[in-house]
Design an enzyme around this catalytic site. Sequence first.
Site, PDB file in Angstrom:
ATOM      1  N   TRP A 101       0.784  -0.764  -0.182  1.00 48.50           N
ATOM      2  CA  TRP A 101       0.093  -0.024   0.360  1.00 48.50           C
ATOM      3  C   TRP A 101       0.784   0.967  -0.013  1.00 48.50           C
ATOM      4  O   TRP A 101       0.455   2.058  -0.357  1.00 48.50           O
ATOM      5  CB  TRP A 101      -0.884  -0.118   1.602  1.00 48.50           C
ATOM      6  CG  TRP A 101      -2.420  -1.160   1.141  1.00 48.50           C
ATOM      7  CD1 TRP A 101      -1.823  -2.281   1.567  1.00 48.50           C
ATOM      8  CD2 TRP A 101      -3.196  -1.615   0.145  1.00 48.50           C
ATOM      9  NE1 TRP A 101      -2.970  -2.832   1.319  1.00 48.50           N
ATOM     10  CE2 TRP A 101      -3.524  -2.987  -0.066  1.00 48.50           C
ATOM     11  CE3 TRP A 101      -3.027  -0.685  -1.425  1.00 48.50           C
ATOM     12  CZ2 TRP A 101      -4.572  -3.219  -0.685  1.00 48.50           C
ATOM     13  CZ3 TRP A 101      -4.306  -1.223  -2.187  1.00 48.50           C
ATOM     14  CH2 TRP A 101      -5.179  -2.373  -2.510  1.00 48.50           C
ATOM     15  N   ASP A 171      -1.030   6.307   6.655  1.00 48.40           N
ATOM     16  CA  ASP A 171      -2.066   5.383   6.139  1.00 48.40           C
ATOM     17  C   ASP A 171      -2.800   5.178   7.572  1.00 48.40           C
ATOM     18  O   ASP A 171      -1.942   3.635   7.452  1.00 48.40           O
ATOM     19  CB  ASP A 171      -2.298   4.575   4.782  1.00 48.40           C
ATOM     20  CG  ASP A 171      -3.162   3.965   4.455  1.00 48.40           C
ATOM     21  OD1 ASP A 171      -4.663   3.554   4.882  1.00 48.40           O
ATOM     22  OD2 ASP A 171      -2.792   3.219   3.102  1.00 48.40           O
ATOM     23  N   LYS A 195     -12.651  -1.708   6.851  1.00 48.11           N
ATOM     24  CA  LYS A 195     -12.182  -2.559   7.391  1.00 48.11           C
ATOM     25  C   LYS A 195     -12.998  -2.316   9.159  1.00 48.11           C
ATOM     26  O   LYS A 195     -13.034  -3.312   9.397  1.00 48.11           O
ATOM     27  CB  LYS A 195     -10.650  -2.414   7.756  1.00 48.11           C
ATOM     28  CG  LYS A 195      -9.877  -2.925   6.346  1.00 48.11           C
ATOM     29  CD  LYS A 195      -8.901  -1.986   5.987  1.00 48.11           C
ATOM     30  CE  LYS A 195      -8.395  -1.985   4.361  1.00 48.11           C
ATOM     31  NZ  LYS A 195      -9.133  -2.404   3.992  1.00 48.11           N
TER      32      LYS A 195
END
Length: 360
Positions: A101, A171, A195
Amino acid sequence: MGRVYNFSAGPAVLPEEVLKQAAAEMLDYDGCGMSVMEMSHRSKPFARIIETAEADLRELMGVPENYHVLFLQGGATQQFAAIPMNLMQNKKADYILSGSWSKKAFKEAKLYGEARCVASSEDGNFSYVPDVDGLEFTPDADYVYICQNETIYGTRYPKLPNTGNIPLVSDVSSMFLSEPVNVADYGLIYGGVQKNVGPAGVVIVIVRDDLVREDVLPFTPTIMRYKTQADAKSLSNTPPAYGIYICGLVFKWLKEMGGLEAMKARNVEKAGILYDFLDQSKLFTATARKEDRSLMNVPFITGDTDLDAKFVAEAKGAGIESIKGHRSVGGMRASIYNAMPKAGVEALVQFMDKFERENA
Ligand code: PMP
């Protein structure tokens, strides 16, 4: 069929209480005679929903006054572009790569300016977080970027890099609201909610007000300018209204659970049950370095791909869903977000123990 134990990395398990409340309010939200899905985002009831959600999130995370809270669309991936477009006044940014990511975000940032990789753990297949002590950052970098919990490799920063006056951008998609954070340590902290917080379609950006600027890169689309959305209180266009409503219910649930300190204690306990089992197992191995282990995503392998496949197939029969690892790591991954009950982790460990005895 009843509910399964859903170990999906995202979209992922949500608190049953929240789903029940959403179901009860589906046809008639609070006497409005309609669902939240059907009401104007300019209506009074929706104004109350988004304002309450923001206030509850601010309370949960202790968001300082000088930070904006934005409820946006486009997922975390859109932020890979929005962050450089909004923040790259000097067209320079430093990235620490600890997994797929952060690597994707880095690649995107290179489209807009000089993005530099200051540390990477790719040499170890991202099984650890690079050491952040003594890192030298570009003096006039606009920001330093990290992905604090790498969903695929199951690592989490044990400590944050000290970036001095350079804003830290993080993030936190796969660890959002799983433990307390000090928002003031960051210039910008953001995450997709699918999530730990709500349904896919909402990304929450918490950004310090000096980083909400007019002088963004000139081609930045109006809708992607933080200033546009901050000025409009996230209502510049139609927001992901139903998703924001569910996030709001999850914030209430978190408050009832005792807030983020209580969630952390629960998450440490749950993750501990799984890691303790893995550490004594002769069949299964946890793939992330011990010091950097995530509380949320736990990848593990048997070392034999056929056996991994057998495990995943048999687990499904035992009510353990979506335990297959990401295609880039293989093996298994248990995502044990806030809404995964301790009983779910215990059921997983019990099944792993049985599988180990049967396949020794
Ligand atoms: N960052 C992290 C840490 C993620 O886990 C994900 C999704 N799995 C993303 C970014 C991308 O999120 P989205 O699909 O919402 O764009």
